[in-house]
Design a protein around this motif. Structure first.
Motif, PDB file in Angstrom:
ATOM      1  N   LYS A   1       0.816  -1.122   0.015  1.00  0.00           N
ATOM      2  CA  LYS A   1       0.047  -0.090  -0.080  1.00  0.00           C
ATOM      3  C   LYS A   1       0.943   1.014  -0.009  1.00  0.00           C
ATOM      4  O   LYS A   1       0.446   2.196  -0.723  1.00  0.00           O
ATOM      5  CB  LYS A   1      -1.076  -0.018   1.381  1.00  0.00           C
ATOM      6  CG  LYS A   1      -2.151  -0.949   1.082  1.00  0.00           C
ATOM      7  CD  LYS A   1      -2.765  -0.781   2.387  1.00  0.00           C
ATOM      8  CE  LYS A   1      -3.966  -1.899   2.312  1.00  0.00           C
ATOM      9  NZ  LYS A   1      -4.698  -1.798   3.509  1.00  0.00           N
TER      10      LYS A   1
ATOM     11  N   SER B   1       2.177   1.917  -3.299  1.00  0.00           N
ATOM     12  CA  SER B   1       1.297   2.495  -4.346  1.00  0.00           C
ATOM     13  C   SER B   1       1.160   3.829  -4.034  1.00  0.00           C
ATOM     14  O   SER B   1       1.031   4.657  -4.841  1.00  0.00           O
ATOM     15  CB  SER B   1       0.125   1.735  -4.169  1.00  0.00           C
ATOM     16  OG  SER B   1       0.435   0.546  -4.796  1.00  0.00           O
ATOM     17  N   PHE B   2       1.197   4.098  -2.506  1.00  0.00           N
ATOM     18  CA  PHE B   2       0.777   5.454  -2.257  1.00  0.00           C
ATOM     19  C   PHE B   2       1.880   6.489  -2.759  1.00  0.00           C
ATOM     20  O   PHE B   2       1.526   7.567  -3.301  1.00  0.00           O
ATOM     21  CB  PHE B   2       0.799   5.771  -0.854  1.00  0.00           C
ATOM     22  CG  PHE B   2       0.743   6.946  -0.059  1.00  0.00           C
ATOM     23  CD1 PHE B   2      -0.525   7.572   0.201  1.00  0.00           C
ATOM     24  CD2 PHE B   2       1.779   7.624   0.605  1.00  0.00           C
ATOM     25  CE1 PHE B   2      -0.952   8.976   0.651  1.00  0.00           C
ATOM     26  CE2 PHE B   2       1.600   9.013   0.993  1.00  0.00           C
ATOM     27  CZ  PHE B   2       0.236   9.538   0.966  1.00  0.00           C
TER      28      PHE B   2
ATOM     29  N   SER C   1       1.764   6.857  -6.318  1.00  0.00           N
ATOM     30  CA  SER C   1       0.844   7.837  -6.859  1.00  0.00           C
ATOM     31  C   SER C   1       1.152   9.252  -6.636  1.00  0.00           C
ATOM     32  O   SER C   1       1.115  10.101  -7.641  1.00  0.00           O
ATOM     33  CB  SER C   1      -0.325   7.437  -6.346  1.00  0.00           C
ATOM     34  OG  SER C   1      -0.935   6.271  -6.541  1.00  0.00           O
TER      35      SER C   1
ATOM     36  N   MET D   1      -1.485   6.736  -9.802  1.00  0.00           N
ATOM     37  CA  MET D   1      -2.707   6.478  -9.337  1.00  0.00           C
ATOM     38  C   MET D   1      -3.086   5.093  -9.005  1.00  0.00           C
ATOM     39  O   MET D   1      -4.094   4.499  -9.228  1.00  0.00           O
ATOM     40  CB  MET D   1      -3.882   6.875 -10.214  1.00  0.00           C
ATOM     41  CG  MET D   1      -3.878   8.387 -10.573  1.00  0.00           C
ATOM     42  SD  MET D   1      -3.325   9.566  -9.217  1.00  0.00           S
ATOM     43  CE  MET D   1      -4.855   9.412  -8.417  1.00  0.00           C
ATOM     44  N   SER D   2      -2.078   4.311  -8.356  1.00  0.00           N
ATOM     45  CA  SER D   2      -2.071   2.866  -8.089  1.00  0.00           C
ATOM     46  C   SER D   2      -2.671   2.853  -6.721  1.00  0.00           C
ATOM     47  O   SER D   2      -3.086   1.797  -6.146  1.00  0.00           O
ATOM     48  CB  SER D   2      -0.699   2.309  -8.174  1.00  0.00           C
ATOM     49  OG  SER D   2       0.261   2.833  -7.485  1.00  0.00           O
ATOM     50  N   TYR D   3      -2.605   3.980  -5.726  1.00  0.00           N
ATOM     51  CA  TYR D   3      -2.978   3.957  -4.656  1.00  0.00           C
ATOM     52  C   TYR D   3      -4.503   4.055  -4.524  1.00  0.00           C
ATOM     53  O   TYR D   3      -5.000   4.949  -5.087  1.00  0.00           O
ATOM     54  CB  TYR D   3      -2.386   4.864  -3.785  1.00  0.00           C
ATOM     55  CG  TYR D   3      -2.890   4.766  -2.307  1.00  0.00           C
ATOM     56  CD1 TYR D   3      -2.533   3.771  -1.367  1.00  0.00           C
ATOM     57  CD2 TYR D   3      -3.867   5.863  -1.913  1.00  0.00           C
ATOM     58  CE1 TYR D   3      -2.956   3.980  -0.206  1.00  0.00           C
ATOM     59  CE2 TYR D   3      -4.272   5.851  -0.545  1.00  0.00           C
ATOM     60  CZ  TYR D   3      -3.769   5.030   0.329  1.00  0.00           C
ATOM     61  OH  TYR D   3      -4.151   4.982   1.751  1.00  0.00           O
ATOM     62  N   LYS D   4      -5.161   3.143  -3.769  1.00  0.00           N
ATOM     63  CA  LYS D   4      -6.668   3.126  -3.562  1.00  0.00           C
ATOM     64  C   LYS D   4      -6.874   3.168  -2.083  1.00  0.00           C
ATOM     65  O   LYS D   4      -6.527   2.483  -1.447  1.00  0.00           O
ATOM     66  CB  LYS D   4      -7.518   2.187  -4.282  1.00  0.00           C
ATOM     67  CG  LYS D   4      -7.338   1.927  -5.728  1.00  0.00           C
ATOM     68  CD  LYS D   4      -7.805   2.978  -6.426  1.00  0.00           C
ATOM     69  CE  LYS D   4      -7.877   2.400  -7.724  1.00  0.00           C
ATOM     70  NZ  LYS D   4      -6.724   3.182  -8.511  1.00  0.00           N
ATOM     71  N   GLY D   5      -7.342   4.481  -1.464  1.00  0.00           N
ATOM     72  CA  GLY D   5      -7.847   4.549   0.013  1.00  0.00           C
ATOM     73  C   GLY D   5      -7.789   5.961   0.445  1.00  0.00           C
ATOM     74  O   GLY D   5      -7.532   6.773  -0.306  1.00  0.00           O
ATOM     75  N   ASN D   6      -8.043   6.025   1.856  1.00  0.00           N
ATOM     76  CA  ASN D   6      -7.841   7.549   2.392  1.00  0.00           C
ATOM     77  C   ASN D   6      -7.206   7.164   3.621  1.00  0.00           C
ATOM     78  O   ASN D   6      -7.376   6.697   4.728  1.00  0.00           O
ATOM     79  CB  ASN D   6      -9.372   7.706   2.836  1.00  0.00           C
ATOM     80  CG  ASN D   6      -9.658   8.956   3.423  1.00  0.00           C
ATOM     81  OD1 ASN D   6      -8.668   9.474   3.940  1.00  0.00           O
ATOM     82  ND2 ASN D   6     -10.790   9.556   3.438  1.00  0.00           N
TER      83      ASN D   6
END
Length: 126
Positions: free
Chosen positions: A45, A48-49, A52, A58-63
């Protein structure tokens, strides 16, 4: 010293950084005792963060902010903790990389640390 320019570079940076974090007397306990991080899930994660943020992949998904609020509720995340996180991050970058993306990684991390420190502090006052 090399430029920070690939996913592999980010993996080196993130792995080197967290190897310091888990041993750190100021913030290590968050990762080992409070959260008990599953590194097999957390590290990808973080790759990816930062990919991005630095490369626009833009490989990170999340908050990331939302993930930290419950931690802050159980154990206060204070300015000194974010300052230490930032210090270790900058140290790790300077040991491994140079160039525009390394500078951007420092600038972005400074902004992240300031924002998270502020928001976690405000959340404790509510």
């Amino acid at each position: 010293m090399k430029n920070l320019e690939s996913r592999e570079d980010i993996e080196l940076l993130v792995n080197s950084f967290y190897s310091k974090v888990v041993k750190d007397e100021v913030i290590g306990f968050f990762f080992k005792e409070v959260v008990k991080v599953n590194w097999d899930l957390h590290l990808p994660k973080m790759y990816s963060f930062w990919e991005s943020i630095l490369f626009g992949q833009m490989s990170y998904k999340g908050n990331p902010m939302a993930i930290h609020f419950p931690i802050n509720e159980s154990t206060a995340m204070e300015k000194k903790h974010f300052d230490r996180w930032l210090s270790l991050w900058k140290e790790t970058i300077s040991e491994n990389f140079e160039g525009e993306n390394a500078s951007m990684a420092i600038t972005k991390s400074e902004n992240i640390a300031k924002l998270m420190s502020y928001k976690m502090g405000m959340a404790r006052k509510i």
